[in-house]
Structure formats: structure tokens, C-alpha cells
Enzyme design. Structure first.
Site, PDB file in Angstrom:
ATOM      1  N   HIS A   1       0.832  -1.205   0.000  1.00  0.00           N
ATOM      2  CA  HIS A   1       0.000   0.000   0.000  1.00  0.00           C
ATOM      3  C   HIS A   1       0.870   1.260   0.000  1.00  0.00           C
ATOM      4  CE1 HIS A   1      -3.325  -2.650   1.260  1.00  0.00           C
ATOM      5  NE2 HIS A   1      -4.115  -1.693   0.809  1.00  0.00           N
TER       6      HIS A   1
ATOM      7  N   LYS B   1      -0.504   4.957   4.570  1.00  0.00           N
ATOM      8  CA  LYS B   1      -1.389   4.033   5.298  1.00  0.00           C
ATOM      9  C   LYS B   1      -0.866   3.826   6.711  1.00  0.00           C
ATOM     10  CE  LYS B   1      -3.788  -0.398   4.975  1.00  0.00           C
ATOM     11  NZ  LYS B   1      -5.064   0.166   5.448  1.00  0.00           N
TER      12      LYS B   1
HETATM   13  P1  NAD Z   1      -7.379   9.537   5.547  1.00  0.00           P
HETATM   14  O1  NAD Z   1      -6.411   9.662   6.666  1.00  0.00           O
HETATM   15  O2  NAD Z   1      -7.070  10.174   4.230  1.00  0.00           O
HETATM   16  O3  NAD Z   1      -8.813  10.085   6.015  1.00  0.00           O
HETATM   17  C1  NAD Z   1      -9.328   9.973   7.321  1.00  0.00           C
HETATM   18  C2  NAD Z   1     -10.157  11.233   7.598  1.00  0.00           C
HETATM   19  O4  NAD Z   1     -10.813  11.079   8.861  1.00  0.00           O
HETATM   20  C3  NAD Z   1      -9.267  12.502   7.701  1.00  0.00           C
HETATM   21  O5  NAD Z   1      -9.795  13.512   6.862  1.00  0.00           O
HETATM   22  C4  NAD Z   1      -9.385  12.871   9.168  1.00  0.00           C
HETATM   23  O6  NAD Z   1      -9.298  14.271   9.416  1.00  0.00           O
HETATM   24  C5  NAD Z   1     -10.791  12.350   9.493  1.00  0.00           C
HETATM   25  N1  NAD Z   1     -11.046  12.244  10.930  1.00  0.00           N
HETATM   26  C6  NAD Z   1     -10.146  12.025  11.932  1.00  0.00           C
HETATM   27  N2  NAD Z   1     -10.772  12.054  13.123  1.00  0.00           N
HETATM   28  C7  NAD Z   1     -12.080  12.276  12.866  1.00  0.00           C
HETATM   29  C8  NAD Z   1     -13.238  12.426  13.695  1.00  0.00           C
HETATM   30  N3  NAD Z   1     -13.165  12.318  15.029  1.00  0.00           N
HETATM   31  N4  NAD Z   1     -14.441  12.651  13.097  1.00  0.00           N
HETATM   32  C9  NAD Z   1     -14.541  12.768  11.749  1.00  0.00           C
HETATM   33  N5  NAD Z   1     -13.464  12.640  10.911  1.00  0.00           N
HETATM   34  C10 NAD Z   1     -12.274  12.402  11.464  1.00  0.00           C
HETATM   35  O7  NAD Z   1      -7.616   7.974   5.370  1.00  0.00           O
HETATM   36  P2  NAD Z   1      -8.214   7.190   4.085  1.00  0.00           P
HETATM   37  O8  NAD Z   1      -7.121   6.772   3.178  1.00  0.00           O
HETATM   38  O9  NAD Z   1      -9.391   7.954   3.547  1.00  0.00           O
HETATM   39  O10 NAD Z   1      -8.710   5.842   4.795  1.00  0.00           O
HETATM   40  C11 NAD Z   1      -9.671   5.894   5.838  1.00  0.00           C
HETATM   41  C12 NAD Z   1      -9.926   4.477   6.353  1.00  0.00           C
HETATM   42  O11 NAD Z   1     -10.550   3.695   5.337  1.00  0.00           O
HETATM   43  C13 NAD Z   1      -8.650   3.711   6.760  1.00  0.00           C
HETATM   44  O12 NAD Z   1      -8.937   2.933   7.906  1.00  0.00           O
HETATM   45  C14 NAD Z   1      -8.386   2.811   5.567  1.00  0.00           C
HETATM   46  O13 NAD Z   1      -7.667   1.648   5.892  1.00  0.00           O
HETATM   47  C15 NAD Z   1      -9.809   2.496   5.167  1.00  0.00           C
HETATM   48  N6  NAD Z   1     -10.010   2.059   3.779  1.00  0.00           N
HETATM   49  C16 NAD Z   1     -10.950   1.111   3.606  1.00  0.00           C
HETATM   50  C17 NAD Z   1     -11.285   0.721   2.334  1.00  0.00           C
HETATM   51  C18 NAD Z   1     -12.405  -0.266   2.153  1.00  0.00           C
HETATM   52  O14 NAD Z   1     -12.705  -0.654   1.020  1.00  0.00           O
HETATM   53  N7  NAD Z   1     -13.061  -0.675   3.247  1.00  0.00           N
HETATM   54  C19 NAD Z   1     -10.632   1.285   1.227  1.00  0.00           C
HETATM   55  C20 NAD Z   1      -9.667   2.272   1.440  1.00  0.00           C
HETATM   56  C21 NAD Z   1      -9.373   2.671   2.739  1.00  0.00           C
END
Ligand code: NAD
Length: 272
Positions: free
Chosen positions: A160, A164
Site C-alpha cells: 500500500h 497508510k
Molecule cells: P485519511 O487519513 O485520508 O482520512 C481519514 C479522515 O478522517 C481525515 O480527513 C481525518 O481528518 C478524518 N477524521 C479524523 N478524526 C475524525 C473524527 N473524530 N471525526 C470525523 N473525521 C475524522 O484515510 P483514508 O485513506 O481515507 O482511509 C480511511 C480508512 O478507510 C482507513 O482505515 C483505511 O484503511 C480504510 N479504507 C478502507 C477501504 C475499504 O474498502 N473498506 C478502502 C480504502 C481505505
């Protein structure tokens, strides 16, 4: 549903890589409406219109610091953030009985137990990977493990992007669990997450789960089945986050009106 029958969504983590793209595709869609966007409580742009924060999302709704602040009635929550944040979202869903789609990864075993208990009060899709291809991979891994059996060593490799935060990926852990279940092994006993130094020969029932982090790679998972004189590899490569976003929106449509309980993407895609 809104008056024009669009599915009304609240997106948690709207400023993140996934959350932003989810908001963009909702705004472009004829089926969905963006009822509100939530970011962390110290986000500098709370209270501004979403269009001012996310220039590609033409919404007059405000960016808020909690789901409680979204005044418009909404049909479903979509949350891609971090495990502790998603636990708060799940508790909100438990109180409000709102259907939820949770894409965050990195939940502890204790958090998974709490999710199961909370989801008795609302329908919830929680899946570490929402892509159609990866969920097909999950099904194939189970079948291949059963066909090839114990004579083939099984190993998982995930790659990744360098931003991440959790490792191994939730998808790799799920693949390892599928392998352990197929072989009747306890993953907590046979999972090997690091190999370094003079570690001796590979034990017959080990399942290796290895991690690489580099650049902007969206996500790659390889499952290696290796026997004597041959190997079979199942590989999934995500080219863009849109595959997860489309999966999340598909799950959002599917989860509304389901009986309370915890579902995964295999349920959504009818792969069980
Ligand atoms: P990222 O760090 O870009 O985004 C996370 C967001 O959450 C940030 O904007 C952050 O400010 C916000 N955040 C933090 N605390 C918060 C709160 N208390 N309330 C509201 N928002 C808050 O991460 P990302 O790459 O978008 O990934 C997010 C998650 O999704 C990770 O756990 C990743 O592993 C997962 N993911 C899952 C899939 C899937 O298919 N299930 C695919 C991609 C990523």
C-alpha cells in the site's frame, strides 16, 4: 429518502482520501444526496459550506464536527476514518438506529466484539475492502485453499501507499483468516507477521502475512499457494480508490431496510 427519492447520506471523514471521493461521487450521482459531512472536532474549516472546503463538491450543507450536528434527516451513514472514530459512529448509529457503512480498518478484537453487539440495534455493513474484485478474491481464496489442501504453503503479501497507518491491511488479515478457517487453524497461533534473522525452517502450518509500503500504491494483495514444483498466485490490484467508493455506495443502497445485524461485502454482493 428525500422528497425526490434520493438516498440521503452523512459522510464521516469527509476530508480524507476516501471521504472526499465519496462526497464527490454522491454529489455527481442522481441516486444519492449529501446530507452532511463530518470531520474531526479541531478541523479548521468546521462550520463552512462543504463546497468551500471541498471545491469539487457543490453542496451548501455545512462541514460539522459530529453526526449529532447534522440537522437534515438522513438515511445512512458512511464512515471511512480510523477505528476509534468509527466506534463513535457505531455508537451514534446504535442510539439513532441509522443504517451504517463502515470502511475503516484496524479494529482490535475487543472493538470487533463491540461492533457485533452494537449492530444488534441497526443494520451495518462493515468491511475492510469494498471492491468487487477483492471480495471475489476472498471467495476464490477459500475455494483454492480447499482444493489444494495442506500440501501447499499459503502466504499473503500486501502493498500500500506510504500514508497508510495500519499494518497489515485489514484485507490481508481477512485473507489470512479465510485461509486459517479453510485449514482449520487458529490464526493467532499460526499467523507470522515478520521474518528476520535465523528463524529456522518454515513450519508446515504457518500463514505468512507480509507488508510493503511505498509511494502512492492504492492497494495490492497477493495470495501465494506453493507446492512441490509449482505455485499458484491470486493477485488483486486496485488502480483507483473509486473501486472502494463505488462499493461503499452500493453497500449504502443495500443496507437501508435490512434487518438489524452485522453484514460484510460478501453479503452485499451475494457471494456467500
Ligand atoms: P485519511 O487519513 O485520508 O482520512 C481519514 C479522515 O478522517 C481525515 O480527513 C481525518 O481528518 C478524518 N477524521 C479524523 N478524526 C475524525 C473524527 N473524530 N471525526 C470525523 N473525521 C475524522 O484515510 P483514508 O485513506 O481515507 O482511509 C480511511 C480508512 O478507510 C482507513 O482505515 C483505511 O484503511 C480504510 N479504507 C478502507 C477501504 C475499504 O474498502 N473498506 C478502502 C480504502 C481505505
Amino acid at each position: 429518502m428525500t422528497a425526490n427519492s434520493k438516498i440521503s447520506c452523512a459522510v464521516v471523514g469527509a476530508g480524507g482520501r476516501m471521504g472526499r471521493r465519496i462526497c464527490e461521487l454522491i454529489a455527481q450521482s442522481e441516486r444519492f444526496y449529501l446530507a452532511g459531512a463530518v470531520e474531526r472536532s479541531d478541523h479548521p474549516q468546521l462550520g463552512k459550506a462543504i463546497r468551500e472546503v471541498l471545491s469539487t463538491v457543490p453542496s451548501e450543507e455545512k462541514l460539522v464536527g459530529s453526526l449529532d450536528e447534522i440537522s437534515t434527516l438522513f438515511d445512512v451513514i458512511i464512515d471511512f476514518t480510523f477505528a476509534p472514530v468509527s466506534m463513535e459512529t457505531l455508537r451514534f448509529a446504535g442510539r439513532s438506529k441509522k443504517p451504517a457503512v463502515i470502511g475503516s480498518t484496524g479494529f482490535s478484537p475487543e472493538q470487533v466484539e463491540e461492533i457485533k453487539a452494537l449492530a444488534r440495534n441497526f443494520p451495518c455493513v462493515c468491511a475492510p475492502n469494498m471492491s468487487t474484485g477483492v471480495n471475489t478474491l476472498f471467495k476464490l481464496v477459500r475455494e483454492v485453499a480447499q482444493i489444494l489442501g495442506e500440501d501447499f504453503d499459503a502466504e499473503v503479501l500486501e502493498v500500500h501507499h506510504h500514508n497508510k497507518k495500519d499494518a497489515p491491511s485489514g484485507t490481508a488479515l481477512k485473507i489470512a483468516q479465510i485461509l486459517a478457517d479453510a485449514y482449520g487453524r487458529d490464526l493467532s497461533q499460526v499467523g507470522v507477521y515478520e521474518r528476520r534473522g535465523i528463524i529456522g525452517e518454515r513450519k508446515k502450518d504457518e500463514i505468512g502475512i507480509q507488508t510493503l509500503r511505498a509511494g502512492d500504491i492504492v492497494g495490492e494483495h497477493t495470495v501465494l499457494f506453493c507446492g512441490q514444483g509449482e505455485r499458484l498466485e491470486l493477485i488483486h490490484r486496485a488502480h483507483s480508490r473509486d473501486t472502494f467508493v463505488h462499493g461503499a455506495l452500493r453497500a449504502a443502497r443495500w443496507v437501508i431496510g435490512r434487518p438489524n445485524g452485522l453484514y460484510d461485502m460478501q453479503d452485499v454482493l451475494g457471494l456467500k
